[in-house]
Design a protein around this motif. Structure first.
Motif, PDB file in Angstrom:
ATOM      1  N   GLU A   9      -5.424   6.815  -5.295  1.00 38.96           N
ATOM      2  CA  GLU A   9      -4.019   6.764  -4.893  1.00 38.96           C
ATOM      3  C   GLU A   9      -3.471   5.344  -4.976  1.00 38.96           C
ATOM      4  O   GLU A   9      -2.278   5.133  -4.821  1.00 38.96           O
ATOM      5  CB  GLU A   9      -3.865   7.295  -3.462  1.00 38.96           C
ATOM      6  CG  GLU A   9      -4.161   8.765  -3.340  1.00 38.96           C
ATOM      7  CD  GLU A   9      -4.023   9.276  -1.914  1.00 38.96           C
ATOM      8  OE1 GLU A   9      -3.742   8.472  -0.997  1.00 38.96           O
ATOM      9  OE2 GLU A   9      -4.189  10.487  -1.732  1.00 38.96           O
ATOM     10  N   PRO A  12      -0.917   4.266 -10.030  1.00 39.35           N
ATOM     11  CA  PRO A  12       0.011   5.373 -10.276  1.00 39.35           C
ATOM     12  C   PRO A  12      -0.630   6.528 -11.040  1.00 39.35           C
ATOM     13  O   PRO A  12      -1.510   6.318 -11.876  1.00 39.35           O
ATOM     14  CB  PRO A  12       1.129   4.738 -11.111  1.00 39.35           C
ATOM     15  CG  PRO A  12       0.638   3.430 -11.561  1.00 39.35           C
ATOM     16  CD  PRO A  12      -0.522   3.045 -10.727  1.00 39.35           C
ATOM     17  N   PHE A  36       4.020   0.336 -12.540  1.00 42.07           N
ATOM     18  CA  PHE A  36       4.583   1.162 -11.478  1.00 42.07           C
ATOM     19  C   PHE A  36       3.887   0.864 -10.155  1.00 42.07           C
ATOM     20  O   PHE A  36       2.668   0.708 -10.115  1.00 42.07           O
ATOM     21  CB  PHE A  36       4.424   2.656 -11.780  1.00 42.07           C
ATOM     22  CG  PHE A  36       5.208   3.127 -12.970  1.00 42.07           C
ATOM     23  CD1 PHE A  36       6.589   3.042 -12.983  1.00 42.07           C
ATOM     24  CD2 PHE A  36       4.565   3.650 -14.076  1.00 42.07           C
ATOM     25  CE1 PHE A  36       7.312   3.487 -14.075  1.00 42.07           C
ATOM     26  CE2 PHE A  36       5.275   4.095 -15.171  1.00 42.07           C
ATOM     27  CZ  PHE A  36       6.655   4.011 -15.176  1.00 42.07           C
ATOM     28  N   ASP A  37       4.664   0.820  -9.090  1.00 40.91           N
ATOM     29  CA  ASP A  37       4.109   0.739  -7.746  1.00 40.91           C
ATOM     30  C   ASP A  37       3.532   2.115  -7.431  1.00 40.91           C
ATOM     31  O   ASP A  37       4.246   3.117  -7.500  1.00 40.91           O
ATOM     32  CB  ASP A  37       5.218   0.375  -6.750  1.00 40.91           C
ATOM     33  CG  ASP A  37       4.716   0.263  -5.325  1.00 40.91           C
ATOM     34  OD1 ASP A  37       4.103   1.230  -4.819  1.00 40.91           O
ATOM     35  OD2 ASP A  37       4.965  -0.780  -4.705  1.00 40.91           O
ATOM     36  N   LYS A  39       2.804   3.539  -4.706  1.00 42.87           N
ATOM     37  CA  LYS A  39       3.362   4.188  -3.511  1.00 42.87           C
ATOM     38  C   LYS A  39       4.773   4.722  -3.750  1.00 42.87           C
ATOM     39  O   LYS A  39       5.129   5.789  -3.270  1.00 42.87           O
ATOM     40  CB  LYS A  39       3.342   3.220  -2.341  1.00 42.87           C
ATOM     41  CG  LYS A  39       1.915   2.834  -1.949  1.00 42.87           C
ATOM     42  CD  LYS A  39       1.855   2.155  -0.627  1.00 42.87           C
ATOM     43  CE  LYS A  39       0.500   1.658  -0.236  1.00 42.87           C
ATOM     44  NZ  LYS A  39      -0.659   2.096  -0.950  1.00 42.87           N
ATOM     45  N   THR A  40       5.590   3.968  -4.505  1.00 46.78           N
ATOM     46  CA  THR A  40       6.987   4.359  -4.702  1.00 46.78           C
ATOM     47  C   THR A  40       7.263   4.973  -6.066  1.00 46.78           C
ATOM     48  O   THR A  40       8.268   5.647  -6.244  1.00 46.78           O
ATOM     49  CB  THR A  40       7.921   3.145  -4.541  1.00 46.78           C
ATOM     50  OG1 THR A  40       7.676   2.226  -5.615  1.00 46.78           O
ATOM     51  CG2 THR A  40       7.722   2.463  -3.194  1.00 46.78           C
ATOM     52  N   GLY A  41       6.411   4.679  -7.034  1.00 44.68           N
ATOM     53  CA  GLY A  41       6.641   5.146  -8.393  1.00 44.68           C
ATOM     54  C   GLY A  41       7.659   4.312  -9.149  1.00 44.68           C
ATOM     55  O   GLY A  41       7.977   4.612 -10.297  1.00 44.68           O
ATOM     56  N   GLU A  42       8.171   3.263  -8.507  1.00 47.92           N
ATOM     57  CA  GLU A  42       9.185   2.406  -9.133  1.00 47.92           C
ATOM     58  C   GLU A  42       8.531   1.318  -9.978  1.00 47.92           C
ATOM     59  O   GLU A  42       7.429   0.860  -9.690  1.00 47.92           O
ATOM     60  CB  GLU A  42      10.053   1.744  -8.059  1.00 47.92           C
ATOM     61  CG  GLU A  42      10.819   2.726  -7.187  1.00 47.92           C
ATOM     62  CD  GLU A  42      11.868   3.514  -7.947  1.00 47.92           C
ATOM     63  OE1 GLU A  42      12.550   2.915  -8.806  1.00 47.92           O
ATOM     64  OE2 GLU A  42      11.988   4.728  -7.693  1.00 47.92           O
ATOM     65  N   VAL A  44       7.772  -2.309 -11.034  1.00 49.80           N
ATOM     66  CA  VAL A  44       7.703  -3.564 -10.289  1.00 49.80           C
ATOM     67  C   VAL A  44       8.069  -4.700 -11.238  1.00 49.80           C
ATOM     68  O   VAL A  44       7.375  -4.945 -12.217  1.00 49.80           O
ATOM     69  CB  VAL A  44       6.291  -3.795  -9.712  1.00 49.80           C
ATOM     70  CG1 VAL A  44       6.186  -5.170  -9.075  1.00 49.80           C
ATOM     71  CG2 VAL A  44       5.950  -2.710  -8.703  1.00 49.80           C
ATOM     72  N   GLN A  54       1.465  -6.580 -11.820  1.00 54.27           N
ATOM     73  CA  GLN A  54       1.362  -5.230 -11.254  1.00 54.27           C
ATOM     74  C   GLN A  54       0.430  -4.351 -12.081  1.00 54.27           C
ATOM     75  O   GLN A  54      -0.387  -3.603 -11.530  1.00 54.27           O
ATOM     76  CB  GLN A  54       2.739  -4.572 -11.151  1.00 54.27           C
ATOM     77  CG  GLN A  54       2.706  -3.167 -10.550  1.00 54.27           C
ATOM     78  CD  GLN A  54       2.167  -3.149  -9.125  1.00 54.27           C
ATOM     79  OE1 GLN A  54       2.573  -3.970  -8.309  1.00 54.27           O
ATOM     80  NE2 GLN A  54       1.248  -2.242  -8.823  1.00 54.27           N
TER      81      GLN A  54
END
Length: 127
Positions: A9, A12, A36-37, A39-42, A44, A54
């Protein structure tokens, strides 16, 4: 030799038909990681330096899930979208990976909009 799927986890998960990593015997292949982060899927960062950092955190997370680290990596493949980003990527890469550096190949390719770098890893682990 059995083939072991590696998942975590802390990196991503992409909606694509691939595993984050696969280990067979002492060989571990980490799929190409994107900035991608987990936790957020955004995405970075908007610079190749921040995105490289990242991406390498994501690569390291998959390595760790397999009981490995960057010291086990023998080859990193870097995919950049723009040759002009090479110097900035090299700076972030060197800071994250540290010496002695693994072997590396860098190629230029098109990635989806906003993504500037992707990196995959090949590691060999002690059994």
């Amino acid at each position: 030799m059995t083939r072991t799927i590696i998942t975590t986890e802390n990196a991503p998960s992409l909606p694509a038909p691939l595993s984050q990593g696969i280990r067979k015997g002492p060989v571990l292949q980490v799929s190409g990681q994107l900035p991608f982060d987990p936790k957020t899927g955004e995405v970075v960062g908007t610079t190749v330096g921040k995105q490289t950092a990242q991406v390498l955190r994501n690569v390291t997370a998959v390595l760790k899930a397999a009981g490995a680290g960057l010291e086990d990596v023998v080859m990193l493949r870097v995919y950049l979208t723009d040759p002009a980003h090479m110097a900035e990527m090299n700076e972030a890469f060197a800071a994250a990976v540290g010496e002695p550096f693994p072997a590396r190949t860098t190629v230029y390719m098109q990635l989806p909009p906003g993504l500037l770098v992707e990196i995959d890893a090949l590691a060999v682990l002690d059994d």
